[in-house]
Scaffold this motif. Structure first.
Motif, short mmCIF file in Angstrom:
data_model
loop_
_atom_site.label_atom_id
_atom_site.label_comp_id
_atom_site.label_asym_id
_atom_site.label_seq_id
_atom_site.Cartn_x
_atom_site.Cartn_y
_atom_site.Cartn_z
N LEU A 249 0.83 -1.21 0.00
CA LEU A 249 0.00 0.00 0.00
C LEU A 249 0.87 1.26 0.00
CD1 LEU A 249 -2.85 -0.96 2.48
CD2 LEU A 249 -3.07 -0.55 0.03
N LYS A 250 1.93 1.25 0.79
CA LYS A 250 2.82 2.41 0.83
C LYS A 250 3.47 2.64 -0.53
CE LYS A 250 6.64 4.47 3.45
NZ LYS A 250 7.33 4.97 2.24
N ALA A 251 3.88 1.54 -1.18
CA ALA A 251 4.49 1.67 -2.51
C ALA A 251 3.49 2.26 -3.51
CB ALA A 251 4.99 0.31 -2.99
N CYS A 252 2.21 1.88 -3.39
CA CYS A 252 1.18 2.44 -4.27
C CYS A 252 1.05 3.94 -4.06
CB CYS A 252 -0.17 1.76 -3.99
SG CYS A 252 -0.30 0.06 -4.56
N LYS A 253 0.98 4.35 -2.80
CA LYS A 253 0.80 5.77 -2.50
C LYS A 253 2.03 6.58 -2.91
CE LYS A 253 -2.37 4.72 1.29
NZ LYS A 253 -2.56 4.66 2.76
N ASP A 254 3.23 6.02 -2.70
CA ASP A 254 4.45 6.74 -3.04
C ASP A 254 4.63 6.93 -4.54
OD1 ASP A 254 5.01 6.90 -0.36
OD2 ASP A 254 6.52 5.31 -0.36
N THR A 255 4.06 6.03 -5.33
CA THR A 255 4.27 6.08 -6.79
C THR A 255 3.04 6.55 -7.55
OG1 THR A 255 3.61 3.74 -7.00
CG2 THR A 255 5.96 4.21 -6.70
N GLY A 256 1.93 6.78 -6.84
CA GLY A 256 0.71 7.22 -7.51
C GLY A 256 0.02 6.13 -8.30
#
Length: 686
Positions: A71-78
């Motif tokens: 989830l964090k990777a999704c938010k960090d990369t849009g």
């Protein structure tokens, strides 16, 4: 409907499937984001993606299985959407729900569908209510070992233990007698807990010699569901698929096969529609070889399958091929299917072989190390989905599959021939693979004739004769070894055996398939004369950087690893020859002396790098020959270490979760005879 597709999609997976998904996203013009663990920092999928994000250390439960990290990777990369691939979180209802709550699209079915069909117990009970035939058994949530033991008699032997949350055959155990059931349940729970984070089990009657037939379905968000024919996945080892093909030879060889295909396809569509399924999925059936009209629902995989390429190779919609990943993305973005069932046809035959990092000649032990050299086959009607690259680190943390080779032909025999040729041209040096085993399997008369069942491999394995390095290859290893040694400018440092009188031969000590061999090498310029057990082999460099042995050109691919191991490959076979250190030579001599004296080595060594997943005994406990001491897991494969004799076990302090190296001593057993002699001596001294 011209619905806009996503701008950025994160691929929550690794290996060949991540590479395959990333390439389809690129074709669609979608920015791809890869995730990787520390163990995969140099992996191919990392470099293939438009952006890559580290999500944790090597163990999957701290990286690829970490919902928070994804989830964090999704938010960090849009990332607007996530493609889960298969395995890991692809059928995890908590993951799908977390993405939904975060406003990120899950490229897969709804939480409701995963909840019903992603669990084998729920799915089985669900389809029974819709008049779909299932294998007799007991499938209730939360059953304890005691409840399963009590119910086993009603299910009947032989039976099959299956993990409710599982897939890919992991955690499945066949049990022939009541005496085998307790330990099999314990092992199944350990495997299920490690692989899926859920150790719920259920029991089914074991259907002997069945055919494994599965149907690919595709459904959009508007209630349209189609099936894309069937695949046969009957060639399995320990319930793990090895060779998959489409269409099913079982149905192709029957006069009324088309009618059965229609019935089983309709059953798959009905099962998917009953849970409002959306996306690509697979409904799996057991089909009686004796009575193909009879089939039993096994499970529905709410994700893309490893073997989906064979469907892509044979299915045509108005004459055109389909890309299932392409359609997964389009459906998730809200686009409807633009074709109906009557537009779907099958053309030709496709067969897929899974390439694993493992040693079939040693009981399929995982092979771990650095890939030194890769040559992948290229040819018409040949497809390779691969994660391989030179320098790839194959670790113990993940499934051992490295690549898939898929061949298409106008008919099955042509496809078989193309796949075998492709395997013969495949070169992987640095880790052992199952390529030779796959070629032996394809050459089997029953496989060639399409006479398949899920137990065929277990029956045939004892007939397979695996190659070992030949004398020619040992001569090559000796020549390369003496010519790769660093030399000084001084004549005394040349290492060519020169002395007054005749030259002194260089004596080498090699390990080949667990045995020691001692070739001697006499160098004359660039040429070597290698003596192996009295036979001489003259190795001569050629002008084009090739080599000849006794005047015949040697065409094998080869490469040296940093530890002095020479890796060899020829016609799909691969093997290795390693020069022993002085310490290893001494230890081997001492072991030989001990063996000649009638004793045995008390040391229990791990056969592979891995993780301790259970310790069954206590330090100082009295054990019997064959008793389970510890279990080691690598690449999702459990290996049990047994006591070699009656005696007292001494542990080395290892606990569950500890990492071990290959050949590391994990315990010792003091034989009962030694204890008895010690007691007598103590009494005499008293």
């Amino acid at each position: 409907m011209n619905t806009k597709l996503f701008d950025t999609v994160l691929v929550a997976n690794r290996g060949e499937i991540a590479v395959r998904i990333i390439r389809s996203l690129r074709t669609l013009g979608i920015r791809s984001v890869a995730v990787y663990s520390d163990a995969d920092a140099g992996a191919l999928h990392v470099s293939e993606a438009d952006k890559a994000v580290r999500i944790g250390p090597g163990p999957a439960n701290q990286s690829y299985l970490s919902i928070d990290a994804i989830l964090k990777a999704c938010k960090d990369t849009g990332a607007q959407a996530v493609h889960p691939g298969y395995g890991f979180l692809s059928e995890n209802v908590d993951f799908a729900r977390a993405l939904e709550d975060a406003g990120i699209k899950f490229i897969g079915p709804s939480v409701k569908s995963i909840n019903l069909m992603g669990d084998k117990i729920r799915s089985k009970n669900h389809v029974v209510a819709h008049q779909v035939p299932v294998v007799p058994g007991i499938a209730e949530p939360g059953l304890s070992d005691e409840q399963l033991l009590a119910a086993a008699g009603q299910v009947g032997y032989p039976l099959l233990i299956k993990p409710s949350a599982g897939g890919g055959g992991k955690g499945m155990f066949a049990v022939e007698t009541p005496e085998q059931l307790p330990e099999a349940l314990a092992s199944a729970r350990r495997t299920a807990r490690s692989a899926f984070g859920d150790d719920t089990l259920f029991l089914e009657r074991l259907v002997r010699n069945p055919r494994h037939i599965e149907v690919q379905v595709l459904a959009d968000q508007f209630g349209h569901t189609v099936h894309l024919g069937e695949r046969e996945c009957s060639l399995q080892r320990r319930h793990q698929k090895v060779i998959e093909e489409a269409p099913a030879p079982l149905l192709e060889n029957l006069e009324h096969g088309a009618q059965i295909r229609e019935r089983i396809g309709a059953a798959a569509v009905a099962a998917a529609a009953s849970v409002d399924y959306v996306g690509a999925g697979t409904v799996e059936f057991l089909v009686s070889d004796e009575n193909p009209d009879e089939f039993f629902f096994m499970e529905m995989n709410t994700r893309l399958q490893v073997e989906h390429p064979v469907t892509e190779q044979v299915v045509r919609v108005d004459g055109q091929k389909l890309d299932l990943v392409d359609w997964q993305v389009r459906i998730a973005a809200g686009q409807p299917l633009d074709f109906e069932q009557h537009q779907v046809s099958l053309q030709g035959h496709a067969i897929e072989a899974r390439l694993y990092a493992e040693d079939p000649s040693a009981g399929f032990l995982p092979s771990i190390g650095t890939v030194l050299k890769v040559i992948e086959p290229i040819g018409e009607h040949l497809r390779v989905d691969s994660s391989l690259r030179d320098g790839l680190e194959v670790s113990a943390h993940y499934d051992p599959m490295l690549a898939k080779l898929i061949a298409w032909g106008d008919d099955r025999s042509v496809a078989l021939g193309r796949l075998d040729r492709a395997l013969s041209q495949t070169v992987v040096l640095g880790v052992l693979t199952n390529v030779e085993y796959l070629r032996l399997l394809l050459a089997d008369v029953d496989v060639a004739a399409g006479r398949l069942d899920t137990n065929l491999i277990e029956r045939k394995m004892q007939e397979f004769a695996f190659r070992t390095p030949s004398a020619r290859e040992l001569a090559l290893a000796a020549h390369l070894e003496v010519n790769r040694r660093p030399t000084s400018g001084s004549p005394w440092g040349q290492g060519d055996g020169w002395r007054l009188g005749s030259r002194l031969a260089t004596q080498l000590h090699f390990e080949v398939n667990g045995e020691q061999l001692q070739p001697s090498v006499q160098r004359t310029g660039d040429q070597s004369t290698v003596n192996i057990s009295g036979e001489e082999y003259v190795v001569q460099p050629l002008g084009d950087n090739g080599l000849s042995i006794n005047g015949e050109r040697f065409s094998s691919h080869h490469a040296f690893a940093t530890d002095g191991t020479l890796w060899l490959n020829e016609d799909g076979w691969s093997g290795w020859v390693r020069r022993l250190t002085r310490q290893e030579i001494l230890e081997a001599k001492l072991a030989t002396l001990a063996k000649e004296s009638g004793t045995f080595s008390p040391h229990i060594e791990s056969p592979m790098p891995g993780t301790v997943i259970s310790v069954q005994v206590s330090d100082g406990e009295q054990v019997s020959a064959g008793q389970l001491l510890l279990s080691i897991e690598a690449m999702k494969m459990e290996h049990q270490l047994l006591s070699p004799a009656d005696g007292t076990v001494r542990l080395t302090g290892l606990t569950v979760g500890d990492l071990v190296k290959a050949k590391q001593v994990v315990a010792t057993v003091e034989p009962a005879e030694v204890e008895h002699e010690t007691t007598i001596n103590q009494e005499q001294n008293a």
